[in-house]
Each structure stands twice: as C-alpha cells, then as structure tokens.
Design a protein around this motif. Structure first.
Motif, PDB file in Angstrom:
ATOM      1  N   PRO A 109       0.992  -1.378   0.357  1.00  0.00           N
ATOM      2  CA  PRO A 109      -0.297  -0.409  -0.374  1.00  0.00           C
ATOM      3  C   PRO A 109       0.702   1.105   0.030  1.00  0.00           C
ATOM      4  O   PRO A 109       0.045   2.380  -0.252  1.00  0.00           O
ATOM      5  CB  PRO A 109      -0.972  -0.026   1.296  1.00  0.00           C
ATOM      6  N   ASN A 110       1.729   1.411   0.691  1.00  0.00           N
ATOM      7  CA  ASN A 110       2.922   2.217   0.179  1.00  0.00           C
ATOM      8  C   ASN A 110       3.064   3.314  -0.250  1.00  0.00           C
ATOM      9  O   ASN A 110       3.963   3.694  -0.879  1.00  0.00           O
ATOM     10  CB  ASN A 110       3.999   2.177   1.472  1.00  0.00           C
ATOM     11  N   THR A 111       3.362   1.722  -1.227  1.00  0.00           N
ATOM     12  CA  THR A 111       3.597   1.882  -2.617  1.00  0.00           C
ATOM     13  C   THR A 111       3.233   3.080  -3.976  1.00  0.00           C
ATOM     14  O   THR A 111       3.235   2.978  -5.046  1.00  0.00           O
ATOM     15  CB  THR A 111       4.691   1.242  -3.546  1.00  0.00           C
ATOM     16  N   ARG A 112       2.028   2.423  -3.393  1.00  0.00           N
ATOM     17  CA  ARG A 112       1.110   3.009  -4.521  1.00  0.00           C
ATOM     18  C   ARG A 112       0.139   4.802  -4.487  1.00  0.00           C
ATOM     19  O   ARG A 112       0.127   4.806  -3.360  1.00  0.00           O
ATOM     20  CB  ARG A 112      -0.261   1.407  -4.909  1.00  0.00           C
ATOM     21  N   PRO A 113       0.046   4.521  -5.230  1.00  0.00           N
ATOM     22  CA  PRO A 113      -0.347   6.334  -5.326  1.00  0.00           C
ATOM     23  C   PRO A 113      -1.931   6.371  -5.175  1.00  0.00           C
ATOM     24  O   PRO A 113      -2.373   5.608  -4.523  1.00  0.00           O
ATOM     25  CB  PRO A 113      -0.482   6.584  -6.910  1.00  0.00           C
ATOM     26  N   GLU A 114      -2.233   7.831  -3.868  1.00  0.00           N
ATOM     27  CA  GLU A 114      -3.153   7.653  -3.181  1.00  0.00           C
ATOM     28  C   GLU A 114      -4.087   7.978  -3.754  1.00  0.00           C
ATOM     29  O   GLU A 114      -5.415   7.031  -3.820  1.00  0.00           O
ATOM     30  CB  GLU A 114      -3.380   9.435  -2.847  1.00  0.00           C
ATOM     31  N   GLU A 115      -4.526   8.627  -5.392  1.00  0.00           N
ATOM     32  CA  GLU A 115      -5.625   8.785  -6.015  1.00  0.00           C
ATOM     33  C   GLU A 115      -5.462   9.202  -7.439  1.00  0.00           C
ATOM     34  O   GLU A 115      -4.043   9.133  -8.182  1.00  0.00           O
ATOM     35  CB  GLU A 115      -6.016   9.677  -5.351  1.00  0.00           C
ATOM     36  N   GLU A 116      -6.620   8.564  -8.448  1.00  0.00           N
ATOM     37  CA  GLU A 116      -6.321   8.840  -9.776  1.00  0.00           C
ATOM     38  C   GLU A 116      -7.844   9.191 -10.160  1.00  0.00           C
ATOM     39  O   GLU A 116      -8.620   8.416 -10.220  1.00  0.00           O
ATOM     40  CB  GLU A 116      -5.440   7.456 -10.356  1.00  0.00           C
ATOM     41  N   THR A 117      -7.750   9.942 -11.468  1.00  0.00           N
ATOM     42  CA  THR A 117      -9.209  10.493 -11.857  1.00  0.00           C
ATOM     43  C   THR A 117      -9.085  10.069 -13.768  1.00  0.00           C
ATOM     44  O   THR A 117      -8.104   9.803 -13.977  1.00  0.00           O
ATOM     45  CB  THR A 117      -8.937  12.243 -12.716  1.00  0.00           C
TER      46      THR A 117
END
Length: 376
Positions: free
Chosen positions: A6-14
């Motif tokens: 989880p710490n390596t993944r981006p917070e959000e995307e549109t």
C-alpha cells in the motif's frame, strides 16, 4: 517494502469517461427497476436469498423476476426485471415475514456523486499512435487519465501524421508529454501481437507485449477560469466571457519544450533515391573536375605552408589579406533533406551564414519550405 505494498501505490487517480446515450439509458433503467433497504431487521443467518423469497411470496412473482445481491454501502441491492413490479414494491414500502422486516426506497444513481467543474479546454495532437489503432476507444484510453474527449478533428483519409482533437482538462500541466501505448496478449480470443511460446503454463506467468511511444502535443490552451468568479453571469450571458488563448509550438517525435538542437529518434534523415543521385551526376559533368581542382589546391596549400585558395573540404581559406569564399556547389547537401518529423530548425536558419573565419555570405538560393514546427 516491496512492489504492490500500500505504501508504494499512488493515493488517487482521475479517469474521464465521456457520457453517452447508452449510459444515460442504462442509468434511467436502473433507477426505475432498483430498490435498496433504508431500515431492516434480519434474524441470525438470514441473507439475500431469504429477502428474495419474501419478495417473491408477497408480490406473487416467479423466480427470475427479482434478484437480491449483497451490496455496498447499502447492505442489499434489489433489482426487478419489470419496472411495474418495482413500482408496486416501492408503493408498499414495508415487507415482513419469517422474522424479517425490511423497508425499501428507490435507488439513486447520483446518491454518491460529487460535482466537478472543468475550466480548461486544450487542443491536443497525438503523435505516434499506429494507424491500425486510430479508433475513438484507443484515443480515449490514451488521454482518459487527464482529459475528457470533446471531438476529433483529424481527416484520416488525407492526413495520417497525427490525431487532432479537442479535450477538457482540470489542469493542462497534468497532461503528460509522452505515454506508452502497450498491446498485450488476450488468451480468450487467441489474439497476440507477438507469438513467443505455445506453452499455456508460461503464458499464464508473464506477458509478451509491444509498446508504442506516443507524444501528446498541446497546441492551444483555452482558459475559462474567469467564468468561475461569476457562474450565474456566465450561464446567462456566455458571450461576455471570452477565454484566454495560449498557443504553443511543438515538433514531431519530440517532447514539448525539447531543446532547439534536439532531433527525433526516427526517421532522422531519408536518403535520396539512387536514380535521383545518378541523374544529378549526369547533370554535372564538371563535378569531377572541381574535385580535382580542390585536391590540387589542397596540395599547393601544403607546399605554401597552409595559405591556399580553398581547403579540400570546400570551406573558405585565407590567402594573405584576402579570404576566398566557399564554392557555390557546396552550398547545400543534395543527397539529404530535412524530414518533416526531424525538427525543422534547418529550414528556419538565417539566410546569411558566417564562415569559420568570420566571412558574411548571402545565400544563393531560397531555403527549402519544409516546416515541421506547428503552432496551435
């Protein structure tokens, strides 16, 4: 910490998805045929099948006329095949039996939606998509993370250099300059861009893909943020709000903002056909004679200690206080030309050149009109 944590993944995307007639029709159909509970009591162990059985019994329906599924954030989603049955269940509102008590309301498509306004419109040029993939679906995938497609302007039968389109974006600075379009293997329909192995075990463990480099060039940015200060006035009188237009230059095969001396990866230069080169040799019977004179001048220059008329490579040389200019037949290379995707800066060089010794010389003919730099 490894890839996928989880710490390596981006917070959000549109992701921008253009609405369509089919999507709006399906949304209306779901609202007319779907209910959700807003209050209920279930005995221990009861679930979706028990609620479905209760509805079938009380509404005198057959199996398949209603489906109950586990849902989120509402605990259950109740979907009717017929809107009339859904309207009857909504009219009754409350159902009880077998220890179950459930109250139903209409499902709303926009119950969890948030509003958003976009004030930037951009003109994009997609450079590098292979011709067989020139479809609206591929275009929307390429720009969908940052832009919402408005329209495509490209006339494919007459121009296949790039895809010209208009799109809306929340922030033009978030649009990437380059994306990689990757084609993968789909075992279900046995389609593959590259056949590597027929072993099913290996195909399930890794993918052999092909990727294409696609440049996203911004030609024009239209800024409508002034309308955000008075939205009611912009709606009632849209002509009073003019966007701020900002054009930009771009070049084929290069990132926007690349240095002037940068060149595209390929094709950099294309040679003249051999037949054209042979014809030009025949048109110049004195070319071999000029080369002999150049070699003779170079030899005499070595004898006189470096002060000859010309150098063997055709550049100007100094003899005493006099500077001999280059020969006119060395003005341009006749065997090469500037490809439209290379950058086009050679066609925009000054018509006046300075030799290595500072001699100013006017061109003897006009520069070629090959322009690969575009505005807007």
């Amino acid at each position: 910490m490894v890839l996928g944590d989880p710490n390596t993944r981006p917070e959000e995307e549109t992701i921008f998805v253009p609405n369509s007639f089919d999507l709006e029709r399906d949304a209306r159909d779901w609202e007319e045929c779907t209910l959700v509970p807003w209050a209920m009591h279930l005995p221990r162990g009861a679930g979706a099948r028990d609620i479905e059985a209760l509805l079938l019994h009380d509404l005198h329906l057959r199996r398949g006329n209603v489906y109950v599924t586990v849902h989120q954030p509402e605990p259950f989603l109740i979907r009717f095949e017929n809107s009339a049955h859904c309207a009857e269940a909504r009219r009754r509102g409350r159902f009880t039996g077998n220890g179950i008590e459930i109250h139903l309301r209409r499902w709303r498509n926009l119950s969890r939606a948030l509003g958003m306004r976009i004030f930037f419109r951009v003109r994009l040029y997609l450079d590098g998509i292979p011709e067989h993939a020139w479809t609206p679906d591929i275009v929307e995938r390429v720009i969908g993370h940052r832009c919402a497609l408005q329209c495509i302007n490209t006339d494919q039968p007459t121009d296949t250099r790039h895809i010209d389109l208009w799109a809306w974006t929340a922030n033009p600075s978030d649009i990437p300059k380059r994306v990689w379009l990757v084609f993968t293997h789909r075992p279900t329909d046995k389609s593959s861009v590259v056949v590597v192995t027929r072993e099913q075990e290996l195909l399930e463990r890794w993918q052999q893909c092909l990727r294409f480099e696609v440049f996203l060039h911004i030609g024009v940015v239209e800024d409508y943020t002034a309308a955000s200060h008075d939205l009611h006035g912009a709606v009632s009188n849209p002509e009073a709000f003019k966007p701020i237009r900002r054009p930009y230059f771009w070049r084929y095969g290069l990132l926007d903002g690349a240095p002037a001396e940068a060149t595209s990866r390929f094709p950099a230069r294309l040679p003249k056909p051999p037949c054209v080169q042979e014809e030009r040799r025949q048109d110049r019977p004195g070319q071999e004679r000029n080369q002999e004179l150049a070699r003779w001048d170079a030899a005499q220059d070595d004898v006189r200690g470096g002060e000859g008329r010309h150098r063997g490579d055709g550049h100007a040389r100094k003899q005493g206080d006099f500077i001999w200019p280059r020969r006119c037949d060395d003005d341009d290379s006749d065997n090469e030309y500037t490809h439209p995707g290379r950058g086009g800066y050679e066609s925009r060089r000054s018509h006046v050149r300075l030799e290595a010794d500072g001699v100013r010389r006017e061109r003897t003919r006009s520069p070629r009109k090959r322009d690969s730099e575009f505005r807007g």
